[in-house]
Design a protein around this motif. Structure first.
Motif, mmCIF file in Angstrom:
data_model
loop_
_atom_site.group_PDB
_atom_site.id
_atom_site.type_symbol
_atom_site.label_atom_id
_atom_site.label_comp_id
_atom_site.label_asym_id
_atom_site.label_seq_id
_atom_site.Cartn_x
_atom_site.Cartn_y
_atom_site.Cartn_z
ATOM 1 N N LEU A 164 31.306 48.757 48.221
ATOM 2 C CA LEU A 164 31.371 49.124 46.711
ATOM 3 C C LEU A 164 30.292 48.476 45.916
ATOM 4 O O LEU A 164 29.699 49.169 45.039
ATOM 5 N N TYR A 165 30.469 47.038 46.067
ATOM 6 C CA TYR A 165 29.743 46.350 45.203
ATOM 7 C C TYR A 165 28.058 46.321 45.556
ATOM 8 O O TYR A 165 27.348 46.618 44.768
ATOM 9 N N LEU A 166 28.030 46.332 46.783
ATOM 10 C CA LEU A 166 26.493 46.592 47.347
ATOM 11 C C LEU A 166 25.873 47.952 47.033
ATOM 12 O O LEU A 166 24.737 47.876 46.794
ATOM 13 N N ALA A 167 26.707 49.025 47.006
ATOM 14 C CA ALA A 167 26.068 50.412 46.618
ATOM 15 C C ALA A 167 26.164 50.409 45.212
ATOM 16 O O ALA A 167 25.679 51.630 44.702
ATOM 17 N N ASP A 168 26.389 49.497 44.271
ATOM 18 C CA ASP A 168 26.484 49.529 42.859
ATOM 19 C C ASP A 168 27.383 50.534 42.224
ATOM 20 O O ASP A 168 27.134 51.277 41.197
ATOM 21 N N VAL A 169 28.333 50.911 42.821
ATOM 22 C CA VAL A 169 29.516 51.706 42.586
ATOM 23 C C VAL A 169 30.468 50.955 41.645
ATOM 24 O O VAL A 169 30.753 51.582 40.570
ATOM 25 N N VAL A 170 30.713 49.607 41.676
ATOM 26 C CA VAL A 170 31.039 48.851 40.905
ATOM 27 C C VAL A 170 30.272 47.652 40.463
ATOM 28 O O VAL A 170 29.674 46.839 41.136
ATOM 29 N N THR A 171 30.111 47.727 39.144
ATOM 30 C CA THR A 171 29.244 46.865 38.396
ATOM 31 C C THR A 171 30.017 45.817 37.413
ATOM 32 O O THR A 171 31.228 46.277 37.294
ATOM 33 N N GLY A 172 29.112 44.966 36.966
ATOM 34 C CA GLY A 172 29.590 44.334 35.842
ATOM 35 C C GLY A 172 30.713 43.406 36.116
ATOM 36 O O GLY A 172 30.608 42.702 37.266
ATOM 37 N N THR A 173 31.585 43.060 35.015
ATOM 38 C CA THR A 173 32.353 42.267 35.639
ATOM 39 C C THR A 173 33.394 42.552 36.579
ATOM 40 O O THR A 173 34.059 41.722 37.489
ATOM 41 N N TRP A 174 33.741 44.048 36.692
ATOM 42 C CA TRP A 174 34.595 44.433 37.664
ATOM 43 C C TRP A 174 33.817 44.383 39.152
ATOM 44 O O TRP A 174 34.612 44.042 40.141
ATOM 45 N N GLY A 175 32.474 44.515 39.182
ATOM 46 C CA GLY A 175 31.793 44.265 40.355
ATOM 47 C C GLY A 175 31.731 42.731 40.863
ATOM 48 O O GLY A 175 31.986 42.462 41.925
ATOM 49 N N THR A 176 31.833 41.875 39.925
ATOM 50 C CA THR A 176 31.831 40.267 40.262
ATOM 51 C C THR A 176 33.321 40.008 41.043
ATOM 52 O O THR A 176 33.548 39.381 41.789
ATOM 53 N N VAL A 177 34.312 40.720 40.156
ATOM 54 C CA VAL A 177 35.719 40.456 40.640
ATOM 55 C C VAL A 177 35.756 41.210 42.082
ATOM 56 O O VAL A 177 36.268 40.734 42.920
ATOM 57 N N ALA A 178 35.149 42.344 42.218
ATOM 58 C CA ALA A 178 35.493 42.739 43.284
ATOM 59 C C ALA A 178 34.546 42.285 44.703
ATOM 60 O O ALA A 178 35.194 42.043 45.712
ATOM 61 N N LEU A 179 33.454 41.489 44.169
ATOM 62 C CA LEU A 179 32.695 40.663 45.214
ATOM 63 C C LEU A 179 33.544 39.339 45.507
ATOM 64 O O LEU A 179 33.953 39.088 46.734
ATOM 65 N N VAL A 180 34.090 38.788 44.806
ATOM 66 C CA VAL A 180 35.001 37.650 45.169
ATOM 67 C C VAL A 180 36.331 37.898 45.890
ATOM 68 O O VAL A 180 36.482 37.226 46.674
ATOM 69 N N VAL A 181 36.950 38.977 45.676
ATOM 70 C CA VAL A 181 38.023 39.529 46.112
ATOM 71 C C VAL A 181 37.552 39.596 47.570
ATOM 72 O O VAL A 181 38.316 39.530 48.433
ATOM 73 N N SER A 182 36.457 40.402 47.795
ATOM 74 C CA SER A 182 36.013 40.810 49.096
ATOM 75 C C SER A 182 35.696 39.659 50.091
ATOM 76 O O SER A 182 36.088 39.533 51.032
ATOM 77 N N ILE A 183 35.212 38.635 49.446
ATOM 78 C CA ILE A 183 34.760 37.424 50.170
ATOM 79 C C ILE A 183 36.004 36.790 50.453
ATOM 80 O O ILE A 183 36.362 36.181 51.627
ATOM 81 N N VAL A 184 37.094 36.755 49.643
ATOM 82 C CA VAL A 184 38.502 35.863 50.125
ATOM 83 C C VAL A 184 38.904 36.675 51.059
ATOM 84 O O VAL A 184 39.552 36.090 52.135
ATOM 85 N N LEU A 185 39.157 38.036 51.163
ATOM 86 C CA LEU A 185 39.835 39.033 52.058
ATOM 87 C C LEU A 185 39.193 38.776 53.187
ATOM 88 O O LEU A 185 39.909 38.795 54.378
ATOM 89 N N LEU A 186 37.812 38.739 53.355
ATOM 90 C CA LEU A 186 37.173 38.744 54.689
ATOM 91 C C LEU A 186 37.325 37.289 55.232
ATOM 92 O O LEU A 186 37.637 37.221 56.518
ATOM 93 N N ALA A 187 37.342 36.261 54.280
ATOM 94 C CA ALA A 187 37.410 34.972 54.958
ATOM 95 C C ALA A 187 38.705 34.768 55.346
ATOM 96 O O ALA A 187 39.103 34.122 56.496
ATOM 97 N N THR A 188 39.801 35.146 54.750
ATOM 98 C CA THR A 188 41.100 34.993 55.295
ATOM 99 C C THR A 188 41.587 35.905 56.516
ATOM 100 O O THR A 188 42.088 35.412 57.497
#
Length: 75
Positions: free
Chosen positions: A25-49
């Motif tokens: 969703l982040y890479l497709a620019d569906v979620v942008t701005g502050t929510w996009g940044t939050v989505a990116l950080v959460v996705s990185i944490v989820l994938l890492a764990t």
């Protein structure tokens, strides 16, 4: 202190799928701005764990979804 696996297979699969969806969703620019940044950080944490099988929050709360291997009892 070594990180011990504290996530079961289903937990790891759910984290991977949710992380991949949020990242897409982040890479497709569906979620942008502050929510996009939050989505990116959460996705990185989820994938890492999901990749490591270790969740720091689970460790702090004493949660373990990884099935315990039963030890063979000696007679």
């Amino acid at each position: 202190m070594l990180m011990k696996v504290n996530e079961g297979k289903i937990d790891r699969l759910v984290r991977f799928v949710l992380g991949a969806i949020l990242l897409a969703l982040y890479l497709a620019d569906v979620v942008t701005g502050t929510w996009g940044t939050v989505a990116l950080v959460v996705s990185i944490v989820l994938l890492a764990t999901a990749a490591t099988g270790f969740c720091g929050l689970y460790a702090l709360l004493g949660i373990n979804t990884c099935p315990v291997k039963q030890q063979k009892q000696q007679s």
